[in-house]
Scaffold this motif. Structure first.
Motif, PDB file in Angstrom:
ATOM      1  N   GLN A 116      29.256  55.736  46.094  1.00 41.72           N
ATOM      2  CA  GLN A 116      27.887  55.499  46.540  1.00 41.72           C
ATOM      3  C   GLN A 116      27.511  54.029  46.342  1.00 41.72           C
ATOM      4  N   ALA A 117      27.939  53.450  45.222  1.00 45.57           N
ATOM      5  CA  ALA A 117      27.656  52.036  44.948  1.00 45.57           C
ATOM      6  C   ALA A 117      28.303  51.148  46.002  1.00 45.57           C
ATOM      7  N   ARG A 118      29.533  51.473  46.379  1.00 49.06           N
ATOM      8  CA  ARG A 118      30.239  50.676  47.382  1.00 49.06           C
ATOM      9  C   ARG A 118      29.497  50.698  48.719  1.00 49.06           C
ATOM     10  N   GLN A 119      28.976  51.858  49.088  1.00 50.37           N
ATOM     11  CA  GLN A 119      28.240  51.980  50.339  1.00 50.37           C
ATOM     12  C   GLN A 119      26.943  51.173  50.296  1.00 50.37           C
ATOM     13  N   LEU A 120      26.237  51.250  49.170  1.00 53.98           N
ATOM     14  CA  LEU A 120      24.990  50.503  49.034  1.00 53.98           C
ATOM     15  C   LEU A 120      25.226  48.994  49.091  1.00 53.98           C
ATOM     16  N   VAL A 121      26.302  48.545  48.443  1.00 51.76           N
ATOM     17  CA  VAL A 121      26.625  47.121  48.465  1.00 51.76           C
ATOM     18  C   VAL A 121      26.939  46.673  49.890  1.00 51.76           C
ATOM     19  N   ARG A 122      27.730  47.462  50.594  1.00 54.59           N
ATOM     20  CA  ARG A 122      28.098  47.099  51.971  1.00 54.59           C
ATOM     21  C   ARG A 122      26.881  47.015  52.885  1.00 54.59           C
ATOM     22  N   HIS A 123      25.861  47.810  52.578  1.00 58.63           N
ATOM     23  CA  HIS A 123      24.650  47.794  53.391  1.00 58.63           C
ATOM     24  C   HIS A 123      23.681  46.693  52.964  1.00 58.63           C
ATOM     25  N   GLY A 124      24.100  45.859  52.024  1.00 58.88           N
ATOM     26  CA  GLY A 124      23.280  44.720  51.636  1.00 58.88           C
ATOM     27  C   GLY A 124      22.104  45.045  50.749  1.00 58.88           C
ATOM     28  N   ALA A 125      22.236  46.081  49.921  1.00 60.33           N
ATOM     29  CA  ALA A 125      21.112  46.500  49.083  1.00 60.33           C
ATOM     30  C   ALA A 125      20.958  45.656  47.826  1.00 60.33           C
ATOM     31  N   PHE A 126      21.939  44.789  47.524  1.00 61.87           N
ATOM     32  CA  PHE A 126      21.900  44.054  46.261  1.00 61.87           C
ATOM     33  C   PHE A 126      22.047  42.541  46.460  1.00 61.87           C
ATOM     34  N   GLY A 130      20.050  36.029  43.186  1.00 61.51           N
ATOM     35  CA  GLY A 130      19.138  35.753  44.280  1.00 61.51           C
ATOM     36  C   GLY A 130      19.777  35.674  45.645  1.00 61.51           C
ATOM     37  N   ARG A 131      21.093  35.823  45.713  1.00 58.76           N
ATOM     38  CA  ARG A 131      21.793  35.713  46.990  1.00 58.76           C
ATOM     39  C   ARG A 131      22.366  37.070  47.397  1.00 58.76           C
ATOM     40  N   ARG A 132      22.087  37.489  48.623  1.00 57.79           N
ATOM     41  CA  ARG A 132      22.578  38.770  49.128  1.00 57.79           C
ATOM     42  C   ARG A 132      24.105  38.784  49.141  1.00 57.79           C
ATOM     43  N   VAL A 133      24.666  39.850  48.567  1.00 51.30           N
ATOM     44  CA  VAL A 133      26.120  40.020  48.541  1.00 51.30           C
ATOM     45  C   VAL A 133      26.446  41.412  49.067  1.00 51.30           C
ATOM     46  N   ASP A 134      27.285  41.482  50.091  1.00 53.73           N
ATOM     47  CA  ASP A 134      27.642  42.773  50.668  1.00 53.73           C
ATOM     48  C   ASP A 134      29.150  43.040  50.602  1.00 53.73           C
TER      49      ASP A 134
END
Length: 209
Positions: A116-126, A130-134
């Motif tokens: 689930q974390a991997r999916q959220l990261v890929r969708h740009g949730a984090f 201060g810099r978006r990492v996907d």
């Protein structure tokens, strides 16, 4: 990219150990491994085969690879990097896996599982500092700040994950602030911070053949 699409509980049963691949469900009596702690398949319950040294090493590598959700080629590249670094190769390998952004998001309690974390990261949730990492394989460093981006804070699974983090706890090298939707990497992880039973020397022996 190839990915495993069958029941994740079969992986735990195949490895003979609970790998916590389904998040909070693994802590309840609904866990399939708790109900059927033997290998899947018709002969799984009666399997009494003696394993060779190679088979034991292979199973350990597969267990770690599947726990972190990494494909074989990428896992081998992690090993090569760990082997080229100073220090103990096995420890270097585990520390790199722990530093992956998808694992850190899971450890901080912003996701219910690494998948689930991997999916959220890929969708740009984090965002990191201060810099978006996907990129799920992004390696965090000491003093990095991981935040849930403003537009992603209403995602239900993030709130649900925060409700259950107390069950698995947050490792000492991380600090989670769920109310502020952020976490801090206090220090680089150490071998003793990885409590899950892993014999990394078996992986080193396997790749050193």
């Amino acid at each position: 990219m190839a990915r495993y699409t069958e029941a994740k509980c079969r992986i735990c049963r195949r490895e003979g150990q609970k790998l916590f691949l389904k998040g909070d469900r693994c802590y309840t009596d609904k866990c399939a491994y708790e109900r059927r702690p033997y290998a899947p398949g018709a002969a799984g319950r009666n399997m009494r085969r003696k394993m060779s040294d190679y088979a034991i090493q292979l199973r350990e590598k597969q267990k770690v690879r599947r726990m972190y959700g990494i494909l074989e080629g990428q896992f081998h590249r992690y090993f090569e990097r760990a082997d080229a670094m100073k220090g103990v190769t096995g420890t270097n390998l585990l520390v790199m896996l722990e530093r992956r952004l998808d694992n850190v998001v899971y450890r901080l309690g912003f996701a219910n599982s690494r998948t689930q974390a991997r999916q959220l990261v890929r969708h740009g949730a984090f965002a990191v500092n201060g810099r978006r990492v996907d990129v799920p394989s992004f390696l965090v460093r000491a003093e990095d700040i991981i935040e849930v981006r403003e537009k992603s804070r209403k995602i239900p699974v993030i709130a649900e994950a925060q409700d259950v983090i107390a069950r698995r706890g947050c490792p000492d090298w991380l600090e989670s602030d769920g109310a502020a939707f952020k976490g801090t990497v206090k220090a680089m992880p150490k071998r003793e911070d990885i409590q899950f039973p892993i014999n990394e020397q078996l992986i080193v022996e396997l790749y050193s053949k």
